[in-house]
Design an enzyme around this catalytic site. Structure first.
Site, PDB file in Angstrom:
ATOM      1  N   GLU A  77       1.742   4.639   2.038  1.00  0.00           N
ATOM      2  CA  GLU A  77       0.491   4.012   1.620  1.00  0.00           C
ATOM      3  C   GLU A  77      -0.176   3.358   2.831  1.00  0.00           C
ATOM      4  OE1 GLU A  77       0.980   2.578  -3.003  1.00  0.00           O
ATOM      5  OE2 GLU A  77       1.482   1.146  -1.441  1.00  0.00           O
ATOM      6  N   CYS A  78      -1.426   3.709   3.077  1.00  0.00           N
ATOM      7  CA  CYS A  78      -2.241   3.095   4.122  1.00  0.00           C
ATOM      8  C   CYS A  78      -1.506   3.113   5.465  1.00  0.00           C
ATOM      9  CB  CYS A  78      -2.662   1.683   3.717  1.00  0.00           C
ATOM     10  SG  CYS A  78      -4.081   1.071   4.656  1.00  0.00           S
ATOM     11  N   GLY A  79      -0.973   1.987   5.940  1.00  0.00           N
ATOM     12  CA  GLY A  79      -0.251   1.998   7.210  1.00  0.00           C
ATOM     13  C   GLY A  79       0.921   2.946   7.189  1.00  0.00           C
TER      14      GLY A  79
END
Length: 436
Positions: free
Chosen positions: A327-329
């Site tokens: 997720e994201c990073g």
């Protein structure tokens, strides 16, 4: 019976978090059991709440969650003496289009739960106008009740007197006024507050905030303004399918942005969670059947991640036979490369073709509704997932099969579709709930 109160303000940056932490710790020091919640999608503040109260805090979100889910989550406050819900942004700030049970505004939670609102007002650069703002917030929406005001960052006794008189004339209670006090300022970085677990002195800072607020705020009057609250039995729980039976979860300073209620829901559904640290060059647990990389600050640790061969090799070997999701990073780390703010390109794990850059920062912020075009751990094709995206990275390349069709809160299609390659998947949004 618990007493419920919402802490809100006209805008961000006024001091909601500091006041919430100070009140929670001050009442805890008096022997009261305090339960905190965070209204909205901020995933950093709950850790501060836990540090102040000694009890886990979770997010409640009217855009992403239905009333049953919110009732289930706030039910943990049943055994508390005081329940505090810290708002996001300004009291009525949400998105233009209604979500599951509201627009994501703090006012939705206040009205839904019947808790009055304690406003934090920063009257810097104004005097009587602060009363006009408070009165406008009080009268803006039927069903949202104002308990009173705490003034923050008042410049002088004369300044305080002017603002107090105006608020009293408007019939608004003033519970206290806080002078400027640098010792209780919480450090920030580009995605918000520096995380609680990164601050070795966080306990001392919260203690000082509690002492300072107790000196300047009538704690008994604030407590008396809270509403007696009898939690209603929740019609349903989270209804979350864990991504696997045994989940290898990356968790350290670079990978920490995951909503606490998701972890609790996974465990409640019978899943086991095995923690590992990519920054410590640890590989995911070989006995796990899925690996999950949350968001965080990989851009601040990209050199370390790129150099940690055991982590990168272990993750690649894991992905040969079992699903890996970021997720994201975490999504960025699953990609080919990440360019940091200094323009240095760092090789990532290469499980996906995604390449991102922080050299030219651009903010991506908002709720996301994703319809899965391919499966991801815990969710099948066609599942509708609600989440929130907040980062400053720019996509240089996103060549893999799109994971989903993703819309923002207005219904507009966005380019951050997520990716899938083999058993690796990733999204820029952080999952909050599945649409029902």
């Amino acid at each position: 019976m618990p007493a419920g109160l919402v802490i809100s303000a006209p805008a961000s940056g006024v001091g909601k978090t500091t006041l919430t932490l100070a009140l929670a710790r001050a009442w805890r020091n008096r022997g009261l059991h305090v339960q905190c919640f965070k209204s909205g999608p901020d995933y950093i503040d709950p850790a501060f709440h836990a540090a102040a109260t000694g009890r886990a805090s979770v997010n409640v979100d009217s855009w992403a969650m239905d009333r049953g889910t919110i009732a289930h989550l706030v039910g943990r406050g049943t055994d508390a003496d005081v329940v505090l819900a810290e708002g996001s942004m300004g009291l009525f700030d949400g998105v233009a289009a209604r979500g599951v049970s509201g627009t994501g505004a703090t006012a939705d939670i206040a009205e839904m739960l019947g808790w009055p609102v304690l406003l934090v007002i920063d009257p810097s650069g104004q005097a009587q106008t602060a009363a006009a703002i408070a009165a406008g917030l009080r009268d803006y929406r039927a069903g949202v009740r104002l308990a009173g005001v705490v003034l923050n960052r008042v410049a002088s006794p004369r300044h305080e007197d002017l603002v107090r008189r105006a608020l009293n004339d408007a019939g608004i209670a003033v519970f206290g006024a806080l002078p400027r006090h640098a010792e209780i300022s919480l450090p920030k970085r580009h995605l918000g507050l520096v995380q609680a677990e990164e601050q070795a002195e966080i306990g001392k800072l919260i203690d000082e905030a509690a002492r300072f607020v107790a000196e300047h705020v009538d704690l008994d009057a604030v407590l008396g303004s809270a509403a007696s609250w009898s939690p209603q039995p929740a019609a349903n729980g989270m209804n979350v399918t864990p991504p696997g039976q045994r989940i290898a979860l990356a968790r350290d300073a670079a990978f920490s942005f995951i909503y606490p209620h998701m972890l609790e829901a996974w465990r409640a559904a019978g899943a086991e969670i095995s923690i590992f640290s990519p920054l410590a060059d640890e590989a995911p647990d070989a006995s796990a059947d899925v690996c999950w990389l949350p968001g965080g600050y990989p851009e601040l640790h990209a050199g370390t991640i790129a150099a940690n061969a055991r982590f990168r090799g272990g993750l690649r070997a894991f992905a040969d036979t079992r699903p890996v999701h970021g997720e994201c990073g975490g999504y960025m780390v699953l990609g080919t490369a990440l360019t940091d703010a200094d323009g240095i390109r760092h090789e990532m794990t290469g499980l996906l073709g995604l390449e991102t850059s922080f050299a030219k920062r651009r903010m991506h912020l908002g709720y996301r509704l994703a319809a899965l075009a391919a499966p991801m751990p815990g969710h099948q094709i066609g599942a509708r997932l609600r989440g929130h995206e907040f980062h400053y990275s720019t996509i240089v390349a996103q060549p893999d099969t799109p994971l989903a069709v993703v819309h923002d809160a207005t219904g507009a299609v966005i380019a951050e579709t997520g990716s899938r390659r083999g058993l690796a998947t990733g999204t820029f949004f952080h999952l909050i709930a599945e649409d029902r």
